[in-house]
Design an enzyme around this catalytic site. Structure first.
Site, short mmCIF file in Angstrom:
data_model
loop_
_atom_site.label_atom_id
_atom_site.label_comp_id
_atom_site.label_asym_id
_atom_site.label_seq_id
_atom_site.Cartn_x
_atom_site.Cartn_y
_atom_site.Cartn_z
N HIS A 408 18.54 -0.02 -5.74
CA HIS A 408 19.85 -0.39 -6.30
C HIS A 408 20.01 0.03 -7.76
O HIS A 408 21.10 -0.04 -8.31
CB HIS A 408 20.08 -1.89 -6.13
N ASP A 412 24.49 2.35 -5.37
CA ASP A 412 25.26 1.15 -5.10
C ASP A 412 25.48 0.99 -3.59
O ASP A 412 25.21 1.92 -2.81
CB ASP A 412 26.62 1.22 -5.81
#
Lengths: 434, 464
Positions: A408, A412
């Site tokens: 992450h 995204d």
């Protein structure tokens, strides 16, 4: 005539290796090219063959030792005949001492008064001793164990006269340590798990970590620590691919000499989707996300010695048949331990195929410095709802879950979900050029 | 059988091991039930350590008054001793503490289930065969009971064990104590101070087998001074009731002798209470002496069942049981603690002079380290001891010869049991003579004897 056995170059950027296991003893007669010793690097395992026929006269590096490329591992007397005695001693096992637990907060390690005195006397560095006493305090036993362990029983040169030991009082001199069998269990008495207490009990099996296992363990912890892993799962209807494979596999086998599995389809779909979502084919380097031009797909393969991840280079430039051939070659060489260090380097994304018992799905740990890994679940026939002639109907389809773990920091949710959705679409369209 | 439901931990036996373990478990958030057939507190609190300390306090006071009263200007002519009242005080002391334990159970929400517990499986205990109590873990803490040799029938009149003696309000004119262990010695001292003519018969060739021989010899000298007849290397053979009295046949080096007395106190030993506990059926292994076999986390051969204290083997001491009760619970509860260390369990005997030791004897230290630094300091050289007229005995400190690590301490003297913990701490912390010497000991105290003995071990005694 004595011939040296040297640690050869094992691949690009490999500068050192750890001796995992000697396959011969001192005094043993060997053929030319007979494997002498197994070595492990952080990239690859390899067997070092005898450069000439003869008798192993001396083993110079003990198991567990890490040495640079070019180091002399052993000496072979090429002139000696097969009459040489094979009765020499076993190579001694050098068990590396467990790494000390770091002192909390970098403070000086706490030792009991007598432990400090013994340490000073026997030349033991307290920062390298693991404390087993109350509150992790270093006890006299801990120091004496560390002092004993660094004494000459662990010398890597069994043939050489032992160097003189630091003076120890006659009463407390350690008994001579006998060389254990090469894969004897490490002495864990007094050792401590980092959290929680467990005393080894009779009947427990103590399995020392192999060098490969240690490297894997280190990488797993590093990856979990470095990348915030997020998971997303797709359920893929593999009916189209299954039908295509069923039609093509006979001819494929005839043409190429090996069977067509589902894995190349998954890899091909992954590669196509990666081209559309380059952020998944990336690395985080310093404060930048580096999207890579080339797509090199690591294929996680389970072997008897553990997990290895050989890499299909430039996977986006290969045809389906080329991809299948490359995967077939890498996995068969992985199983026969014939991979070179270069086979394991440079992956930009990984596909993990846990095989028949992969269960519904699972989230794999990202292979650093990549930012994504796709894990295949089992393929099972399931009842699913499809529109048949304009009406909903329950039909039986081969279904597979694909689970994506992504970093992450770089990726995204939207691109990650989009990427996996795209992989699914490609597989369900089943438009592969065989 | 009705059910009490399921607990995280079921403890069988509310002695000093079981009840302390139960409280520790409750602190760790476990739901705990504890089963006790007698009174909470166990032998220690009801029939051992505590009530005997009440008796010994009385005996000590009697000795101080009769032996040293004149010195302090107290005339003791006409002194009347009422042993029955001493027994009352002893029982009240036990009662008070027993209630205290019950209060602790309430405070920690531990369910006390009265009755006799018996294993009904790896995770269940039946109480009186009527109620079933289930637990994820079962901790056996049933302790031990007095052992009496065959042929010696305990009747509570002529032949007693410590259990009967603690309720007996009579002082026999002539008493023979069989066994010079802690129990035998303490009762011998109490009865002697309240007027009995006491003879101690011991098979071994020193009092308190296991104690440092020099300490045992000093104690024997002091007992002789109190007119207590101590016969070592002497074996009990036979007992005959003879009218109102008892004739005891003993032998020493093949020579038999008859001892005539009014009462016999058997203080020979204890055995684990492992019978009729359902151990066999549950698959819990015991050794040939009946102690439950446990690993170094106190777990028995059945993973869900642990055993602690006397039931799990020696030394049979309340504080060892408490330590094990806590440890067993902490091992199960995943508390980050060190391994159980039995090396520094102190031993204390509360007659006068008191005896207390911890760690290795001088002989054990010489065996282990090839040599030993040993320092002694007699209480005759202590100002505080002379002032209080308690000059019997000495302190002996044993250190390893090379680094001066304190490895043992052996005390005989007035405050020995209360002086010992400094040395226990030294052992736990692996302190050396340096740290003891660097610690300022208040003057005047008996504890200066520890400092002086430590200095003596380094060849630098100041006051002796």
């Amino acid at each position: 005539m004595s011939v040296p056995v040297l640690l050869p170059e094992l691949g690009e950027s490999v500068v050192e290796a750890t001796v995992a296991k000697w396959l011969v003893k001192e005094g043993e007669a060997v053929e030319r090219d007979q494997p002498l010793v197994e070595v492990t690097t952080d990239k690859v395992d390899a067997e070092i063959p005898a450069p000439d026929a003869g008798v192993v006269v001396q083993i110079l590096v003990a198991e567990g030792e890490t040495i640079p490329v070019g180091t002399e591992l052993a000496k072979i007397d090429a002139a000696a005949g097969a009459t040489a005695s094979a009765a020499s001693a076993d190579p001694e096992a050098a068990v590396a001492p467990a790494p000390p637990a770091a002192a909390p907060g970098g403070a000086a390690p706490k030792a009991t008064p007598v432990a400090a005195r013994v340490a000073a006397d026997r030349g033991v560095e307290l920062s390298e001793v693991r404390g087993t006493g109350v509150s992790g305090r270093i006890t006299r036993d801990d120091v004496e164990r560390a002092a004993d362990a660094s004494e000459p029983a662990a010398t890597p040169k069994p043939a050489a006269p032992p160097p003189s030991a630091p003076a120890a009082p006659a009463s407390s001199a350690p008994a001579a340590r006998s060389a254990g069998p090469p894969d004897s269990a490490p002495d864990l008495s007094g050792a401590k798990a980092r959290f929680g207490y467990y005393a080894i009990q009779e009947g427990d099996r103590v399995v020392p970590m192999s060098p490969l296992r240690k490297i894997v363990a280190e990488h797993m912890v590093y990856s979990k620590h470095t990348s915030p892993h997020v998971g997303t799962v797709a359920e893929v209807d593999m009916g189209g691919v299954a039908a295509l494979r069923a039609r093509a596999k006979g001819a494929f086998k005839e043409a190429h000499g090996f069977g067509l599995t589902f894995l190349p389809f998954i890899v091909h779909a992954t590669v196509r989707a990666l081209r559309e979502f380059p952020v998944l084919n990336a690395s985080v380097i310093e404060d930048a996300i580096v999207e890579k031009r080339d797509i090199h797909i690591g294929i996680a393969v389970e072997t008897e010695k553990g997990l290895v991840v050989p890499v299909v280079r430039n996977a986006d430039r290969l045809s389906m048949a080329g991809l299948a051939a490359e995967i077939e070659d890498l996995s068969s060489r992985a199983r026969s331990k014939k991979l070179s260090a270069d086979d394991l380097q440079g992956g930009t994304f990984t596909v993990s195929n846990p095989g028949r018992q992969g269960n519904l799905y699972g989230f794999a740990i990202i292979n650093q410095p990549q930012v994504g890994i796709l894990r295949m679940g089992e393929m099972v026939k399931r009842p699913v709802v499809r529109a048949v002639d304009g009406a909903d109907a329950i039909v039986i389809r081969p279904m597979m879950h694909l689970a994506l773990s992504y970093d992450h920091r770089a990726v995204d949710g939207a691109p990650a979900n989009g990427f996996l959705y795209r992989v699914r679409e490609i597989l369900e369209e089943a438009d592969f050029d065989l | 059988m009705s059910s009490k439901g399921r607990f995280d931990l079921v403890v069988v036996g509310a002695g000093p091991g079981g009840y302390v373990g139960a409280i520790r478990a409750a602190q760790l958030g476990m739901r705990v039930a504890i089963i006790e057939e007698d009174r909470p507190g166990g032998v220690c609190l009801n029939w051992g350590c505590i009530p005997t300390k009440a008796l010994l306090s009385g005996a000590e006071l009697v000795e101080d008054l009769t032996r040293h009263g004149e010195t302090f200007g107290i005339t003791t002519a006409g002194l009347v001793l009422d042993y029955g009242k001493l027994i009352d005080h002893s029982r009240k002391t036990a009662d008070r503490l027993c209630k205290g334990v019950q209060g602790l159970f309430k405070k920690n929400q531990i369910e006390l289930i009265p009755g006799r517990g018996r294993l009904a499986g790896p995770n269940s205990v039946s109480v009186n065969g009527e109620v079933l109590v289930e637990g994820d873990q079962v901790m056996l803490a049933t302790g031990s009971s007095e052992w009496v040799p065959p042929g010696l029938e305990v009747d509570g009149e002529r032949v007693l064990t410590s259990r009967e003696a603690l309720e007996s309000r009579q002082v026999p004119a002539r008493l023979v104590v069989i066994g010079a262990g802690a129990v035998g010695i303490e009762f011998a001292y109490v009865y002697a101070m309240y007027g009995s003519q006491v003879t101690i018969v011991e098979m071994a060739d020193q009092m308190l087998p296991g104690a440092d021989p020099e300490v045992a010899a000093a104690l024997q000298r002091e007992f002789r001074r109190k007119q207590i007849d101590v016969r070592l290397g002497t074996r009990y053979e036979e007992l005959k009731q003879a009218g109102a009295g008892v004739t005891l046949t003993v032998s020493k080096e093949g020579q038999s002798e008859e001892l005539v007395c009014d009462q016999v106190l058997a203080a020979i030993g204890r055995r684990p209470r492992s019978q009729d506990l359902g151990l066999d059926e549950a698959g819990v292994q015991v050794d040939d002496k009946g102690f439950v076999r446990v690993d170094d986390t106190l777990r028995s051969s059945v993973a869900s069942i642990s055993a602690i204290g006397d039931l799990a083997g020696g030394p049979l001491l309340a504080h060892k049981a408490s330590e094990e009760g806590i440890a067993a619970v902490e091992f199960v509860g995943g508390v980050d603690r060190g391994p159980l260390d039995h090396a520094a369990i102190p031993a204390c005997i509360y007659c006068q002079p008191q005896v207390a030791w911890v760690g290795l004897t001088e002989a054990q230290a010489r065996e282990k380290y090839g040599d030993a630094k040993v320092g002694k300091f007699p209480f005759t050289a202590s100002g505080k001891a002379i002032a209080g007229q308690h000059t019997a005995g000495f302190v002996k400190v044993v250190a390893d010869p090379e680094y001066g690590q304190i490895v043992g301490a052996h005390l005989v003297g007035h405050g020995a049991t209360e002086l010992l913990p400094e040395m226990g701490l030294a052992l736990t912390l692996e302190a050396t003579t340096r740290e003891i010497i660097a610690t300022t000991h208040a003057h005047p105290t008996l504890s200066e004897a520890l400092l002086e003995a430590t200095l003596a071990a380094e060849g630098r005694a100041l006051n002796f």
